[in-house]
Design a protein around this motif. Structure first.
Motif, PDB file in Angstrom:
ATOM      1  N   ILE A 202      44.151  15.164  83.469  1.00 27.59           N
ATOM      2  CA  ILE A 202      44.282  16.530  82.983  1.00 27.59           C
ATOM      3  C   ILE A 202      43.910  17.509  84.092  1.00 27.59           C
ATOM      4  O   ILE A 202      42.864  17.372  84.734  1.00 27.59           O
ATOM      5  CB  ILE A 202      43.380  16.751  81.753  1.00 27.59           C
ATOM      6  CG1 ILE A 202      43.921  15.957  80.557  1.00 27.59           C
ATOM      7  CG2 ILE A 202      43.271  18.234  81.407  1.00 27.59           C
ATOM      8  CD1 ILE A 202      43.012  15.975  79.349  1.00 27.59           C
ATOM      9  N   GLU A 203      44.760  18.490  84.312  1.00 29.03           N
ATOM     10  CA  GLU A 203      44.508  19.524  85.306  1.00 29.03           C
ATOM     11  C   GLU A 203      44.380  20.860  84.585  1.00 29.03           C
ATOM     12  O   GLU A 203      45.323  21.315  83.929  1.00 29.03           O
ATOM     13  CB  GLU A 203      45.649  19.584  86.322  1.00 29.03           C
ATOM     14  CG  GLU A 203      45.441  20.619  87.410  1.00 29.03           C
ATOM     15  CD  GLU A 203      46.588  20.663  88.404  1.00 29.03           C
ATOM     16  OE1 GLU A 203      46.650  21.633  89.186  1.00 29.03           O
ATOM     17  OE2 GLU A 203      47.427  19.736  88.389  1.00 29.03           O
ATOM     18  N   LEU A 204      43.214  21.471  84.682  1.00 28.24           N
ATOM     19  CA  LEU A 204      42.984  22.733  83.988  1.00 28.24           C
ATOM     20  C   LEU A 204      43.961  23.801  84.473  1.00 28.24           C
ATOM     21  O   LEU A 204      44.324  23.854  85.643  1.00 28.24           O
ATOM     22  CB  LEU A 204      41.544  23.204  84.206  1.00 28.24           C
ATOM     23  CG  LEU A 204      40.444  22.306  83.633  1.00 28.24           C
ATOM     24  CD1 LEU A 204      39.077  22.944  83.850  1.00 28.24           C
ATOM     25  CD2 LEU A 204      40.668  22.029  82.155  1.00 28.24           C
ATOM     26  N   GLY A 205      44.367  24.651  83.531  1.00 24.70           N
ATOM     27  CA  GLY A 205      45.325  25.695  83.856  1.00 24.70           C
ATOM     28  C   GLY A 205      46.767  25.240  83.766  1.00 24.70           C
ATOM     29  O   GLY A 205      47.684  26.003  84.065  1.00 24.70           O
ATOM     30  N   THR A 206      46.973  23.994  83.355  1.00 27.87           N
ATOM     31  CA  THR A 206      48.324  23.462  83.179  1.00 27.87           C
ATOM     32  C   THR A 206      48.436  22.883  81.774  1.00 27.87           C
ATOM     33  O   THR A 206      47.504  22.936  80.976  1.00 27.87           O
ATOM     34  CB  THR A 206      48.650  22.364  84.208  1.00 27.87           C
ATOM     35  OG1 THR A 206      47.840  21.203  83.936  1.00 27.87           O
ATOM     36  CG2 THR A 206      48.365  22.845  85.621  1.00 27.87           C
ATOM     37  N   GLY A 207      49.582  22.297  81.469  1.00 29.49           N
ATOM     38  CA  GLY A 207      49.770  21.699  80.156  1.00 29.49           C
ATOM     39  C   GLY A 207      50.960  20.770  80.140  1.00 29.49           C
ATOM     40  O   GLY A 207      51.592  20.524  81.172  1.00 29.49           O
ATOM     41  N   TRP A 208      51.257  20.240  78.960  1.00 30.10           N
ATOM     42  CA  TRP A 208      52.373  19.322  78.784  1.00 30.10           C
ATOM     43  C   TRP A 208      53.171  19.711  77.556  1.00 30.10           C
ATOM     44  O   TRP A 208      52.642  20.266  76.596  1.00 30.10           O
ATOM     45  CB  TRP A 208      51.876  17.886  78.581  1.00 30.10           C
ATOM     46  CG  TRP A 208      51.157  17.307  79.750  1.00 30.10           C
ATOM     47  CD1 TRP A 208      51.560  17.313  81.055  1.00 30.10           C
ATOM     48  CD2 TRP A 208      49.900  16.633  79.739  1.00 30.10           C
ATOM     49  NE1 TRP A 208      50.647  16.685  81.849  1.00 30.10           N
ATOM     50  CE2 TRP A 208      49.610  16.249  81.069  1.00 30.10           C
ATOM     51  CE3 TRP A 208      48.990  16.297  78.741  1.00 30.10           C
ATOM     52  CZ2 TRP A 208      48.460  15.565  81.428  1.00 30.10           C
ATOM     53  CZ3 TRP A 208      47.844  15.615  79.087  1.00 30.10           C
ATOM     54  CH2 TRP A 208      47.585  15.258  80.413  1.00 30.10           C
ATOM     55  N   TYR A 209      54.447  19.393  77.590  1.00 34.04           N
ATOM     56  CA  TYR A 209      55.287  19.473  76.399  1.00 34.04           C
ATOM     57  C   TYR A 209      55.725  18.058  76.058  1.00 34.04           C
ATOM     58  O   TYR A 209      56.252  17.338  76.923  1.00 34.04           O
ATOM     59  CB  TYR A 209      56.517  20.350  76.628  1.00 34.04           C
ATOM     60  CG  TYR A 209      57.525  20.243  75.499  1.00 34.04           C
ATOM     61  CD1 TYR A 209      57.250  20.802  74.252  1.00 34.04           C
ATOM     62  CD2 TYR A 209      58.722  19.556  75.669  1.00 34.04           C
ATOM     63  CE1 TYR A 209      58.149  20.691  73.206  1.00 34.04           C
ATOM     64  CE2 TYR A 209      59.629  19.437  74.625  1.00 34.04           C
ATOM     65  CZ  TYR A 209      59.334  20.008  73.395  1.00 34.04           C
ATOM     66  OH  TYR A 209      60.221  19.879  72.362  1.00 34.04           O
ATOM     67  N   THR A 210      55.500  17.656  74.817  1.00 34.98           N
ATOM     68  CA  THR A 210      55.848  16.308  74.377  1.00 34.98           C
ATOM     69  C   THR A 210      56.856  16.392  73.239  1.00 34.98           C
ATOM     70  O   THR A 210      56.509  16.815  72.129  1.00 34.98           O
ATOM     71  CB  THR A 210      54.600  15.545  73.890  1.00 34.98           C
ATOM     72  OG1 THR A 210      53.573  15.627  74.879  1.00 34.98           O
ATOM     73  CG2 THR A 210      54.934  14.088  73.623  1.00 34.98           C
ATOM     74  N   PRO A 211      58.115  16.026  73.463  1.00 37.12           N
ATOM     75  CA  PRO A 211      59.113  16.061  72.386  1.00 37.12           C
ATOM     76  C   PRO A 211      58.781  15.036  71.305  1.00 37.12           C
ATOM     77  O   PRO A 211      58.077  14.049  71.560  1.00 37.12           O
ATOM     78  CB  PRO A 211      60.421  15.694  73.106  1.00 37.12           C
ATOM     79  CG  PRO A 211      60.144  15.872  74.564  1.00 37.12           C
ATOM     80  CD  PRO A 211      58.689  15.586  74.737  1.00 37.12           C
ATOM     81  N   PRO A 212      59.276  15.227  70.088  1.00 35.81           N
ATOM     82  CA  PRO A 212      59.064  14.224  69.041  1.00 35.81           C
ATOM     83  C   PRO A 212      59.714  12.903  69.431  1.00 35.81           C
ATOM     84  O   PRO A 212      60.779  12.878  70.053  1.00 35.81           O
ATOM     85  CB  PRO A 212      59.733  14.844  67.808  1.00 35.81           C
ATOM     86  CG  PRO A 212      60.674  15.866  68.342  1.00 35.81           C
ATOM     87  CD  PRO A 212      60.069  16.369  69.605  1.00 35.81           C
ATOM     88  N   GLY A 213      59.049  11.810  69.077  1.00 38.23           N
ATOM     89  CA  GLY A 213      59.574  10.493  69.401  1.00 38.23           C
ATOM     90  C   GLY A 213      59.093   9.941  70.724  1.00 38.23           C
ATOM     91  O   GLY A 213      59.419   8.809  71.084  1.00 38.23           O
ATOM     92  N   VAL A 214      58.301  10.721  71.468  1.00 40.60           N
ATOM     93  CA  VAL A 214      57.771  10.271  72.763  1.00 40.60           C
ATOM     94  C   VAL A 214      56.355   9.750  72.565  1.00 40.60           C
ATOM     95  O   VAL A 214      55.517  10.420  71.965  1.00 40.60           O
ATOM     96  CB  VAL A 214      57.775  11.416  73.794  1.00 40.60           C
ATOM     97  CG1 VAL A 214      57.063  10.990  75.079  1.00 40.60           C
ATOM     98  CG2 VAL A 214      59.201  11.837  74.106  1.00 40.60           C
ATOM     99  N   VAL A 215      56.075   8.556  73.073  1.00 37.26           N
ATOM    100  CA  VAL A 215      54.741   7.964  72.947  1.00 37.26           C
ATOM    101  C   VAL A 215      53.776   8.673  73.891  1.00 37.26           C
ATOM    102  O   VAL A 215      54.081   8.854  75.071  1.00 37.26           O
ATOM    103  CB  VAL A 215      54.782   6.463  73.281  1.00 37.26           C
ATOM    104  CG1 VAL A 215      53.377   5.857  73.175  1.00 37.26           C
ATOM    105  CG2 VAL A 215      55.733   5.737  72.345  1.00 37.26           C
TER     106      VAL A 215
END
Length: 215
Positions: A202-215
């Motif tokens: 995890i890098e502070l100040g960033t993020g992730w997008y996780t589509p449905p169906g992704v583990v």
């Protein structure tokens, strides 16, 4: 709660509802204690419910949280303008009453209600390896797919917890048979399924997008 009160609150506040805090306990994991609660309040709903680890925002859905779940658990409440908590009403009731006036025609026609909510996640360690059904699979049980977006604000993460990483997917050489074998051990022992995955720091100040169906 009355229909006139919903309309009056909406109109006088020019469409801006003041939502009351919503805290959700979980039995799994340990609390990271970054929700700025009093130290004695993390088990406010009882030891049998687990510690408070999430704060929900603009939620119109009930929390699916085991046999002791309260009927309104997870629902956001609107505070009337006079701040009388005895007359609070749920955001779900408000959306049902106001319809497109509150959320617009597109959302109302496509989802029938407000289709999203936000959370503060406050776990000491990483969540378990999991996925949310994609839209096609979710439709079979009258649900919609659940995408997730994460952001890690530096201002709220002075403490990174234990092992500040998230596992995504499986290594490219992982076979379906290997995954099935690990899943078959789920109720027997620690199946160590993350040995088949990869951890991303995890890098502070960033993020992730996780589509449905992704583990």
């Amino acid at each position: 709660m009355t229909t006139p009160l919903i309309k009056e609150t909406f109109e006088k506040a020019e469409g801006v509802f003041q939502l009351m805090p919503v805290f959700v306990p979980r039995l799994f994991g340990e609390a990271g204690r970054r929700l700025r609660l009093h130290p004695d309040d993390y088990y406010a709903m009882g030891m049998n419910r687990g510690s408070l680890k999430e704060r929900w925002f603009s939620s119109v859905i009930n929390c699916n949280n085991g046999p002791h779940t309260e009927p309104d658990e997870g629902l956001s409440y609107v505070l009337p303008l006079d701040r009388n908590e005895d007359e609070k009403f749920t955001l779900r009731d408000a959306i049902a009453e106001l319809g497109a006036v509150a959320i617009g025609d597109e959302f109302l026609e496509k989802y029938g209600t407000w289709p999203m909510y936000s959370k503060f996640f406050d776990y000491k360690g990483p969540l378990f390896h999991h996925l949310h059904l994609d839209s096609e699979s979710a439709a079979k049980v009258d649900r919609i797919g659940k995408p997730e977006g994460y952001y890690f604000p530096p201002q709220l993460n002075n403490y990174m917890g234990d092992f500040p990483h998230t596992y995504f997917g499986f290594d490219p050489d992982t076979t379906k048979e290997a995954v099935k074998e690990r899943l078959s051990q789920y109720e027997v022992t620690d199946n160590k399924i993350t040995e088949l995955s990869r951890a991303y720091r995890i890098e502070l100040g960033t993020g992730w997008y996780t589509p449905p169906g992704v583990v």
